[in-house]
Write a protein that holds these residues in place. Structure first.
Motif, PDB file in Angstrom:
ATOM      1  N   ALA A   9       0.744  -1.080  -0.023  1.00 23.06           N
ATOM      2  CA  ALA A   9      -0.005   0.222   0.158  1.00 23.06           C
ATOM      3  C   ALA A   9       0.869   1.141   0.006  1.00 23.06           C
ATOM      4  CB  ALA A   9      -0.927   0.057   1.215  1.00 23.06           C
ATOM      5  N   MET A  10       1.960   1.134   0.814  1.00 24.41           N
ATOM      6  CA  MET A  10       2.839   2.301   0.783  1.00 24.41           C
ATOM      7  C   MET A  10       3.648   2.593  -0.329  1.00 24.41           C
ATOM      8  SD  MET A  10       3.767   2.210   5.006  1.00 24.41           S
ATOM      9  CE  MET A  10       5.470   2.181   4.534  1.00 24.41           C
ATOM     10  N   LEU A  11       4.118   1.619  -0.812  1.00 23.33           N
ATOM     11  CA  LEU A  11       5.079   1.723  -1.974  1.00 23.33           C
ATOM     12  C   LEU A  11       4.172   1.494  -3.460  1.00 23.33           C
ATOM     13  CD1 LEU A  11       8.098  -0.652  -0.708  1.00 23.33           C
ATOM     14  CD2 LEU A  11       7.826   1.653  -0.438  1.00 23.33           C
ATOM     15  N   GLY A  12       3.118   0.905  -3.283  1.00 28.84           N
ATOM     16  CA  GLY A  12       2.548   0.645  -4.621  1.00 28.84           C
ATOM     17  C   GLY A  12       2.741  -0.750  -5.105  1.00 28.84           C
ATOM     18  N   CYS A  13       1.828  -1.288  -5.968  1.00 26.71           N
ATOM     19  CA  CYS A  13       2.209  -2.573  -6.489  1.00 26.71           C
ATOM     20  C   CYS A  13       1.242  -3.011  -7.652  1.00 26.71           C
ATOM     21  CB  CYS A  13       1.740  -3.635  -5.310  1.00 26.71           C
ATOM     22  SG  CYS A  13       0.291  -3.704  -4.905  1.00 26.71           S
ATOM     23  N   GLU A  14       1.488  -4.124  -8.190  1.00 23.06           N
ATOM     24  CA  GLU A  14       0.666  -4.516  -9.253  1.00 23.06           C
ATOM     25  C   GLU A  14      -0.126  -5.972  -9.023  1.00 23.06           C
ATOM     26  OE1 GLU A  14       1.460  -6.050 -13.556  1.00 23.06           O
ATOM     27  OE2 GLU A  14       1.838  -3.916 -13.473  1.00 23.06           O
ATOM     28  N   ILE A  15      -1.649  -5.957  -8.957  1.00 24.24           N
ATOM     29  CA  ILE A  15      -2.242  -7.034  -8.615  1.00 24.24           C
ATOM     30  C   ILE A  15      -3.030  -7.680  -9.882  1.00 24.24           C
ATOM     31  CG2 ILE A  15      -2.446  -6.322  -6.257  1.00 24.24           C
ATOM     32  CD1 ILE A  15      -5.374  -5.232  -6.734  1.00 24.24           C
ATOM     33  N   SER A  16      -3.527  -8.877  -9.551  1.00 25.37           N
ATOM     34  CA  SER A  16      -4.381  -9.674 -10.507  1.00 25.37           C
ATOM     35  C   SER A  16      -5.769  -9.685 -10.276  1.00 25.37           C
ATOM     36  CB  SER A  16      -3.734 -10.840 -10.962  1.00 25.37           C
ATOM     37  OG  SER A  16      -4.456 -11.638 -11.907  1.00 25.37           O
ATOM     38  N   ILE A  17      -6.792  -9.226 -10.922  1.00 23.14           N
ATOM     39  CA  ILE A  17      -8.026  -9.274 -10.804  1.00 23.14           C
ATOM     40  C   ILE A  17      -8.699 -10.391 -11.598  1.00 23.14           C
ATOM     41  CG2 ILE A  17     -10.089  -7.859 -10.780  1.00 23.14           C
ATOM     42  CD1 ILE A  17      -7.828  -6.853  -9.113  1.00 23.14           C
ATOM     43  N   PRO A  18      -9.535 -11.345 -10.848  1.00 22.40           N
ATOM     44  CA  PRO A  18     -10.166 -12.237 -11.582  1.00 22.40           C
ATOM     45  C   PRO A  18     -11.372 -11.880 -12.229  1.00 22.40           C
ATOM     46  CG  PRO A  18     -10.704 -12.241  -9.268  1.00 22.40           C
ATOM     47  CD  PRO A  18     -10.035 -11.170  -9.389  1.00 22.40           C
ATOM     48  N   CYS A  19     -11.201 -11.418 -13.532  1.00 26.13           N
ATOM     49  CA  CYS A  19     -12.360 -10.896 -14.245  1.00 26.13           C
ATOM     50  C   CYS A  19     -12.859 -12.093 -14.974  1.00 26.13           C
ATOM     51  CB  CYS A  19     -11.964 -10.249 -15.377  1.00 26.13           C
ATOM     52  SG  CYS A  19     -11.188  -8.317 -14.728  1.00 26.13           S
ATOM     53  N   LEU A  20     -14.248 -12.238 -15.391  1.00 23.77           N
ATOM     54  CA  LEU A  20     -15.029 -13.418 -15.828  1.00 23.77           C
ATOM     55  C   LEU A  20     -14.254 -13.752 -17.203  1.00 23.77           C
ATOM     56  CD1 LEU A  20     -18.508 -12.862 -14.605  1.00 23.77           C
ATOM     57  CD2 LEU A  20     -16.986 -14.445 -13.596  1.00 23.77           C
ATOM     58  N   ASP A  21     -13.729 -12.779 -17.908  1.00 23.86           N
ATOM     59  CA  ASP A  21     -13.255 -13.129 -19.310  1.00 23.86           C
ATOM     60  C   ASP A  21     -11.973 -13.499 -19.199  1.00 23.86           C
ATOM     61  OD1 ASP A  21     -12.603 -10.586 -18.727  1.00 23.86           O
ATOM     62  OD2 ASP A  21     -13.227  -9.822 -20.853  1.00 23.86           O
ATOM     63  N   GLY A  22     -11.121 -13.566 -17.906  1.00 28.83           N
ATOM     64  CA  GLY A  22      -9.805 -13.789 -18.014  1.00 28.83           C
ATOM     65  C   GLY A  22      -9.135 -12.839 -16.909  1.00 28.83           C
TER      66      GLY A  22
END
Length: 392
Positions: free
Chosen positions: A295-308
């Motif tokens: 949260a402090m440094l920033g990051c990249e996360i994966s979101i489970p969308c229905l099309d991938g």
């Protein structure tokens, strides 16, 4: 015994209502309370529907008859006591037949999703039997709802007997006109009352309203013309359907005896819960917990969308309660009406309950930083959760 309600009150009418108003009011009551429409209800609700239907039918039988209506308007129940009401000794009858018989065939058929014609004048049509509807369920995942799919459902339904071709007998000459009703399917009942003799029509007890009798019944179907068969039906599920929706398949229900009209198959959608996503209409909601460091440094996360899965970049200083809106990543509206929904991603920051000695020492050093311990009062981070809480 409960006190009888005023017939006009039963049908939701005022005294002096016209014949068309009475027909229209009874039509609504019959559609609402007929037992065929409450087969899946509890026993108490079934009983209530039966009583309501009987009550409405009795009211209609009086108010639709000009002589009975005049006596009722003048003398109340005393004017029609002893008059024969609807005969339910043979059951309630098919709803479509009831409506067609009462309103001169103006409906042109009734189905689970069918429409109804007007009450304009029309020639009395002959009785046509209609098979019962079948209701079954199909379980769907959010992924299947997102894109639409085809499913197979296995049902048991009545179909024409293959041995006799649905006639009820192998020899057509063994089908005779019913001698009791002369092929009409109805018999007259005469009742004596204070006001004279009253004639009513009921279902013929010998042919059960069919007008025909079979003298040499088929050995397989026992003369009914129908046999019960287990069959598999393919159902096309449109994208965007919701839990509880019904998908009608016309003519895929039970067959009617001796060439009548098939009922419909009503497929009820049962939506399975998703492990990560929650649904509200066409919008989807996802909650993701990240570490305080991310949260402090920033990051990249994966979101489970229905099309991938989709990558989402979080900026440094992301606050707990932040909501990111991914446009068009929700569900489509049924049949494409209303566009596509969005996916809302809510970020929660995990604060550890226990720290090792070295971790605690490292965090203690951060107390000296004004950035860490003295938030800028002009920033609006603290209001993020309140502002976005409406989404969750």
């Amino acid at each position: 015994m409960a006190e009888k309600r005023d017939y006009y009150e039963v049908l939701g009418l005022q005294k002096g209502a016209s014949a068309d108003d009475i027909k229209g009011a009874y039509r609504k009551a019959a559609l609402k309370w007929h037992p065929d429409r409450h087969v899946d209800d509890s026993e108490a609700d079934k009983k209530m529907a039966e009583e309501k239907f009987k009550e409405a039918s009795e009211a209609y039988s009086v108010l639709s008859d000009p002589d009975k209506k005049a006596k009722y308007d003048q003398f109340g129940f005393a004017g029609v006591d002893g008059a024969a009401g609807p005969d339910f000794s043979q059951g309630f009858g098919n709803l479509n037949d009831i409506l067609n018989n009462l309103f001169g065939g103006a409906f042109g058929g009734f189905g689970g999703f069918g429409g109804f014609g007007g009450f304009g004048g029309g020639r009395q049509q002959s009785r046509v039997a209609r098979g019962r509807d079948i209701r079954t369920r199909v379980r769907l995942t959010l992924e299947e709802i997102y894109s639409g799919c085809e499913k197979e459902v296995t049902i048991e339904r009545n179909r024409p007997c293959p041995d006799c071709g649905g006639r009820g007998t192998k020899n057509a000459s063994d089908i005779k006109t019913c001698p009791t009703c002369n092929g009409s399917g109805q018999v007259q009942h005469m009742t004596n009352s204070f006001f004279g003799r009253t004639m009513t029509l009921g279902v013929c007890p010998q042919c059960n309203g069919e007008g025909k009798i079979v003298s040499n019944p088929c050995g397989r179907c026992k003369g009914s013309g129908l046999v019960r068969i287990k069959e598999t039906v393919r159902v096309r599920i449109p994208a965007g359907v919701e839990d509880g929706m019904q998908i009608p398949l016309e003519g895929e229900g039970h067959s009617a005896a001796r060439g009548g009209i098939n009922g419909d198959l009503l497929v009820v959608v049962e939506e399975q819960p998703h492990a990560q996503l929650k649904r509200e209409g066409v919008n989807l909601f996802y909650t993701r917990v990240i570490s305080i460091v991310d949260a402090m440094l920033g990051c990249e996360i994966s979101i489970p969308c229905l099309d991938g899965p989709m990558s989402l970049k979080l900026e440094a200083g992301t606050q707990s309660g932040t909501v990111q809106r991914l446009r068009g990543k929700g569900l489509p509206s049924v049949n494409g009406y209303g566009g596509r929904g969005d996916l809302y991603v809510k970020i929660l920051v995990w604060i550890p309950r226990k720290l090792s000695r070295s971790e605690r020492e490292a965090v203690e050093k951060l107390r000296e930083s004004s950035t860490i311990t003295k938030p800028d009062p002009t920033r609006e981070d603290k209001a993020l959760f309140e502002k976005e809480s409406k989404y969750f």
